[in-house]
Enzyme design. Structure first.
Site, short mmCIF file in Angstrom:
data_model
loop_
_atom_site.label_atom_id
_atom_site.label_comp_id
_atom_site.label_asym_id
_atom_site.label_seq_id
_atom_site.Cartn_x
_atom_site.Cartn_y
_atom_site.Cartn_z
N TYR A 1 95.08 -8.32 14.29
CA TYR A 1 94.13 -8.06 15.38
C TYR A 1 93.50 -9.40 15.77
CZ TYR A 1 89.74 -5.97 17.37
OH TYR A 1 88.77 -5.68 18.13
N THR B 1 90.72 -10.99 16.25
CA THR B 1 89.78 -11.81 15.47
C THR B 1 90.51 -12.46 14.31
OG1 THR B 1 88.92 -9.97 14.26
CG2 THR B 1 87.88 -10.60 16.27
N LYS B 2 91.49 -12.25 13.71
CA LYS B 2 92.15 -12.55 12.60
C LYS B 2 92.70 -14.05 12.61
CE LYS B 2 91.52 -8.60 10.27
NZ LYS B 2 90.51 -7.70 11.07
N ASN B 3 92.97 -14.50 11.59
CA ASN B 3 93.69 -15.92 11.55
C ASN B 3 94.52 -16.26 12.28
OD1 ASN B 3 91.42 -15.68 9.58
ND2 ASN B 3 91.97 -17.62 8.49
#
Ligand SMILES: Cc1ncc(COP(=O)(O)O)c(C=O)c1O
Length: 360
Positions: free
Chosen positions: A176, A178-180
């Site tokens: 997604y 916002t993930k790293n």
């Protein structure tokens, strides 16, 4: 305003997407395969299987382990709803075990007491980028013959005693924005087990081993090559992104006052998907307002533990007490730690936190 997340989409990602669009091969194809191979290498496992989201990665991983109706899966109540919902999708029941107050992860010392004859798997969630206590969890699972399904949705590149998240059992990652790292939307399953990997591939594609022959129930959870092209370009940046997150985290560790900063146990590598502090004494919401007034965005992950969510209480009849998770839900707040933060922005966050006058 300094935002809590900011996906990094440089020119190479745009170029990679354009190449896919021009190639005429847009659905699951060679980029997905290349992304899977590179992701498996990043985790140090033999196989990776791409899906449409972290939620579908968890769902498929559970099904590939044969989990279904009548089974129980032990997991954390302090996580995003998808962790427990993926268990519900299979017909099994999530059994919650309270968390450790320092790491926010499942308290491995309480797992054994929750095991029943129906328990089939332990699903630790590596919350905020820190793995759960995988030494103890794999030992308990081995002793009781249970599968380990790691919810590694927030833990790309995290390590526990030199081993990567997603390499202890069957891992599930979210991609997604916002993930790293991101593929816009997407998920990845990781495993060393040939049979589990094969089963995941079959479930992802309508239960199909031979074209248009369907021996079992499956889904369309295929990733597209467009998403894989973005994911592959992002994966090449993961080490740099994680180093930037870690540098901001150590500045916060050193300079923040009045809040409880997140401890990192010896031998763990935290990848700071979130930098989450505690603001005790009922002052968390005032703290969030204070940050906002000073131009700093923040996020409360999560305000309600899963066993207290309306659906779990009213429709599923959960009536359990998880005091450590409940207190965390009242006290936590995550500060901006994304890799695009400038040094000035980090100083702005530190000033905003320290001017609140917290007394932790
Ligand atoms: C801990 C955890 N589990 C599962 C998920 C589900 O991932 P996705 O949003 O990609 O379906 C997320 C993503 O937010 C997550 O943070």
């Amino acid at each position: 305003m300094i935002h809590i997340a900011k996906p990094q989409m440089g020119p190479e990602k745009k170029q990679a997407v354009l190449e896919v669009l021009d190639s005429g091969m847009i659905a699951q194809g060679p980029r997905v395969k290349a992304f899977e191979e590179a992701f498996a290498a990043m985790c140090g496992v033999k196989h990776a299987v791409a899906t449409t989201s972290g939620t579908t990665a968890l769902h498929v991983a559970l099904l590939a382990h044969g989990i279904g109706e009548g089974d129980e899966v032990i997991t954390s109540p302090f996580t995003f709803i998808a962790s427990a919902n993926s268990v519900l999708f299979t017909g099994a029941r999530p059994v919650f075990v309270d968390i450790d107050p320092g790491t926010f992860n499942i308290d491995a010392g309480q797992i054994e007491a929750a095991i029943t004859p129906r328990t089939k798997a332990i699903m630790p969630v590596h919350l905020f980028g820190l793995t759960a206590d995988m030494g103890e969890i794999t030992e308990i699972a081995g002793h009781h013959g249970l599968a380990v399904i790691e919810d590694a949705c927030q833990a790309h590149g995290a390590e526990c005693h030199g081993k990567r998240a997603g390499s202890f059992g069957t891992g599930a990652f979210s991609l997604y924005p916002t993930k790293n790292i991101t593929s816009a939307e997407g998920g990845m399953i990781t495993t060393d087990d040939d049979a589990v990997a094969e089963s995941c591939r079959v479930i992802r594609q309508h239960g199909m081993r031979r074209r248009y022959y369907h021996d079992e129930l499956g889904f369309n959870f295929r990733m597209t090559d467009v998403h894989a092209a973005i994911g592959l370009a992002q994966l090449g940046k993961l080490a740099r992104f994680n180093a930037a997150r870690a540098a901001t985290a150590s500045a916060y560790d050193e300079h923040l006052d009045g809040v409880v900063v997140p401890p990192v146990p010896d031998g763990y590598r935290h990848v700071y998907h979130q930098y989450t502090v505690r603001v005790p004494n009922g002052r968390r919401d005032a703290f969030v307002d204070h940050l906002k007034a000073n131009g700093v965005g923040s996020g409360v992950y999560y305000p309600v533990p899963i066993h207290q969510q309306t659906y779990y209480v009213e429709a599923l009849g959960y009536d359990v007490s998880m005091p450590v998770a409940e207190q965390a839900a009242r006290e936590v707040v995550s500060l901006p730690v994304h890799p695009a933060l400038t040094k000035d922005e980090v100083q702005t966050v530190i000033r905003a936190v320290n001017s609140f006058g917290g007394d932790a």
